[in-house]
Design an enzyme around this catalytic site. Structure first.
Site, PDB file in Angstrom:
ATOM      1  N   GLU A   1     -42.013 -81.897 -23.758  1.00 57.95           N
ATOM      2  CA  GLU A   1     -41.859 -83.173 -24.447  1.00 57.95           C
ATOM      3  C   GLU A   1     -43.158 -83.771 -24.985  1.00 57.95           C
ATOM      4  OE1 GLU A   1     -39.061 -84.991 -25.208  1.00 57.95           O
ATOM      5  OE2 GLU A   1     -37.894 -83.262 -24.541  1.00 57.95           O
TER       6      GLU A   1
ATOM      7  N   SER B   1       6.478-100.732  18.330  1.00 52.45           N
ATOM      8  CA  SER B   1       6.196-100.401  19.737  1.00 52.45           C
ATOM      9  C   SER B   1       4.705-100.234  20.044  1.00 52.45           C
ATOM     10  CB  SER B   1       6.939 -99.124  20.123  1.00 52.45           C
ATOM     11  OG  SER B   1       8.333 -99.359  20.125  1.00 52.45           O
TER      12      SER B   1
END
Length: 770
Positions: A203, A481
């Site tokens: 770059e 339950s």
């Protein structure tokens, strides 16, 4: 004689000689124009330089303020608990290999590098990564794992036995800001040197020579673009790219370009190359993931390869650098062939600059791109993150969590979360396939650490995607339950009852608001006089209700509150049979004191919060006590082991005959809710199945929620409950028909736990005369 006055000279110039003139020549119009323009040009230039200088001064302030302040508003990161590999725990070789792969470990011929693993026919070796969390720094370690008789054995390279090993915490998501940016901030020391070299080579080759802009780079770009007749190359330096990303918009105007150049010069004037390259590594945009922008090489490494940046190979680093030119164009998930071509172009640049030998280059360009195999279809941790947000909202404001990149460490167990999520989805789909009337069936599951109460997993729906409605927190339903074990705890803790005590299973009638309420057993039968352990294991409603009337309803209501029920409720006879509405998370809290045998009575989610420098900001502790002895809680849990042995959870016992665990099924009126609680040596699990529209179902707790737990326990093998009981409790073999301690030779007996002092005082040898 008269003198003559001097006469004036009357001599004329000689012919051919010009007469001299002393008068000045007047400047020409052109000369006057140039002077005017020059003069006023200087004046106007000086006047124009004032706003230009002010503009540059303002740009300078912008550069410094952003670069020295909080460069990025990064949401807080949430981490799981480290994965603890414990010697002696149930494991198989395939599961460990899968776990290592899922956490980004590579498999090769050896494990001499951190993040690498190797395997033989019987063993796995791995060089486990170091990590930092709220407890400090944990060094990397190389370990050898073997699996004798299905149990994990851990050794060092020299053969020394080790009790446990840990795999580093995994980032499971972000808080509040996760839909805008994903970023993982690195310091310069954390950036691989090879990545810096590749980036500069591709770059900006003049990065260490220029002052923010590169005249040679601009000239080279102009020449390439001119000779090709189109824009093939840009002249931007890394500094200019950083300025564009951090400070400017994407518009293409001469004003913006001038601003970019000046800000680049200012950035280079104020900061070192090291500062600039570090900022670039953290800022660069590399992909779009859903609604989130992926910024920085570290975040890209985790997304594409599921491993830290410093463990990537040259070809993988080259792939990421290649994406800088066109993040969408060269995304390897969308365009693998184009991405490979771009990667090879980067490798060719390295070869041309002498950074790669021809042999290495030829080897690397032939390598396929191997991306992470992690599934992206579902946010596995979305429901858990809801719980994290809920807890942190009490101590941190939303802006702080959304912008300051805090690190939040939780108790989430990666394996438990994945196993629970899969079990819920798989079993719900199987139930829907079996019965079309169950279409739209929903589910929730909460897994806690049996010992310390840390929440290990949360599933809030049965769908393939995170919906935002977390039923583990928001589905408040009757618990059926599941209310019974706390009721039996009330009896045990009173000292007047034991599991051997008998109670009448008979009908009772109650006048409730002027109406008669007369409940029935699920099987519509009466069972006469039964032991307490039988009544609970087989979930006899009438025996339980008879016991409740003897204990007193107010006492049972207080027990529920003591165990952690914070939601207001009115204690009625029907409450003792499950007319108590709680969310799955609240049920998990209700059972935690029983599951832990008194070691924990509150649930924990977040362990600690640190800043970016790993400094501790807040540590969370979940304290709490219940007014029951450890012995009473342990005896209650021991009684719950009868549910899979002789009661409503026998199906799971057939699947796990060698596992000792407590359980309880729950089914509400009209079979609108299916519940299951399973408690092993490792986890306490709560599962709920139901319909959002509250319609009757064709499943019970046994035929619905229990199947989810069985799937979960298969995927995540667990240890049995410990055989030892805390001080004050003991286990005895008791005759079924007589309250006496039975000798080993006796046949008609049952093993039960007692609070010391409540056990039989007499024993029998079971010797009979001939």
């Amino acid at each position: 004689m008269t003198k003559k006055s001097p006469a004036k000279s009357t001599r004329k110039s000689s012919p051919g000689r010009k007469r001299s003139v002393s008068r000045k020549r007047r400047p020409s119009f052109l000369s006057r124009s140039i002077r005017f323009v020059f003069k006023w040009g200087i004046i106007l230039g000086l006047l124009a330089s004032i706003p230009f200088a002010l503009w540059v001064w303002w740009l300078n302030g912008q550069v410094v303020a952003r670069f020295e302040g909080q460069k990025w508003q990064v949401p807080s990161e949430v981490y799981s608990a480290p994965i603890t590999l414990q010697s002696g725990s149930p494991w198989n070789k395939t599961d460990l290999e899968t776990l290592l792969k899922d956490n980004g470990y590579r498999f090769g011929r050896n494990s001499q590098k951190v993040g690498w693993a190797a395997r033989s026919n019987t063993k796995v070796s791995a060089y486990l990564r170091s990590y930092v969390d709220h407890l400090g720094y944990h060094e990397s370690a190389r370990r050898i794992f073997s699996f004798p008789n299905g149990k994990l054995a851990i050794h060092t390279l020299s053969g020394e036995a080790v009790d446990q090993a840990q795999i580093e915490p995994q980032r499971i998501g972000f808080l509040y800001g996760g839909n805008t940016e994903r970023r993982q901030i690195l310091t310069f020391e954390q950036i691989p040197v090879s990545l810096i070299d590749i980036l500069i080579a591709v770059e900006d080759q003049d990065f260490y020579q220029h002052w923010g802009i590169s005249l040679s780079g601009i000239a080279r770009a102009v020449w390439v673009n001119f000779t090709h007749g189109s824009r093939r190359q840009g002249g931007s330096t890394l500094t200019q790219q950083l300025v564009k990303n951090m400070y400017l918009s994407s518009e293409r105007t001469y004003t913006r370009k001038l601003t970019e150049v000046i800000m680049s010069l200012l950035l280079e004037y104020h900061y070192s190359k090291q500062d600039i390259i570090t900022a670039y590594m953290n800022e660069v945009y590399l992909a779009q993931v859903g609604n989130s922008g992926l910024h920085g090489f570290a975040a890209a490494s985790q997304h594409f390869f599921a491993r830290p940046l410093n463990e990537l190979n040259i070809d993988e680093l080259s792939l990421l650098v290649g994406m800088v030119k066109g993040p969408s164009l060269y995304n390897p998930q969308r365009s693998p062939e184009r991405a490979m071509s771009r990667r090879n172009t980067v490798l060719a640049v390295l070869k041309a600059q002498g950074r790669l030998t021809d042999k290495d280059y030829q080897l690397l360009i032939k390598r396929p791109i191997r991306l992470s195999e992690k599934q992206k279809s579902r946010s596995v941790y979305g429901d858990y993150l809801d719980l994290v947000s809920l807890q942190l909202s009490r101590d941190f404001d939303e802006d702080t969590l959304a912008t300051e990149n805090l690190r939040i460490y939780t108790g989430l167990d990666i394996r438990a979360q994945q196993a629970a999520s899969i079990a819920v989805r798989r079993q719900v789909k199987a139930l829907e396939k079996r019965d079309k009337k169950l279409q739209g069936l929903q589910a929730a599951m909460v897994i806690t650490d049996r010992g310390n109460g840390q929440v290990r997993a949360v599933v809030g729906s049965s769908g393939d995607h995170y919906t935002g409605f977390n039923r583990a927190l928001g589905a408040v339903r009757p618990i059926g339950s599941l209310v019974k074990p706390p009721l039996y705890l009330s009896a045990i803790a009173s000292g007047k009852y034991t599991w051997w005590s008998k109670i009448e299973d008979k009908r009772l009638r109650f006048n409730v608001g002027g109406e008669v309420w007369q409940p029935e057993n699920y099987d519509r039968k009466l069972h006469g006089e039964v032991h307490l352990y039988e009544a609970m294991a087989k979930s006899y409603n009438l025996a339980t209700l008879n016991l409740a009337t003897q204990l007193g309803f107010d006492r049972i209501g207080q027990t529920l509150r003591d165990l952690g029920v914070k939601r207001p409720f009115t204690m009625r006879p029907s409450t003792t049979l499950g007319a108590l509405e709680l969310s799955p998370f609240e049920v998990a809290r209700l059972y935690q004191p029983i599951a832990s045998q008194g070691r924990s009575s509150e649930l924990g989610v977040v362990l600690a919060v640190t800043d970016q420098q790993d400094r501790l900001i807040k540590r969370f502790t979940h304290k709490g006590n219940v007014p029951f002895t450890d012995a009473a809680l342990a005896v209650t849990l021991d009684g719950m082991t009868k549910v899979p042995e002789i009661g409503t959870a026998r199906a799971s016992k057939r699947e796990f005959p060698n596992l000792t665990y407590g359980a309880k099924t729950g089914t509400t009126n009209g079979q609108k809710d299916s519940w299951f609680v399973g408690i092993t040596g490792d986890y306490s699990s709560v599962i709920w199945l139901g319909d959002d529209d509250n319609v009757p179902l064709s499943i019970t707790g046994s035929s619905g929620a229990q199947k989810v737990w069985m799937d979960f326990a298969k995927a995540l093998p667990q240890r049995s409950l410990p055989s030892s009981l805390p001080d004050g409790a003991f286990r005895y073999s008791i005759l079924k028909d007589k309250f006496e301690i039975a000798a080993p030779r006796c046949d008609n007996k049952v093993e039960l736990a007692f609070i010391v002092g409540t056990q039989p005082q007499e024993s029998t040898s079971c010797l009979w005369p001939f």
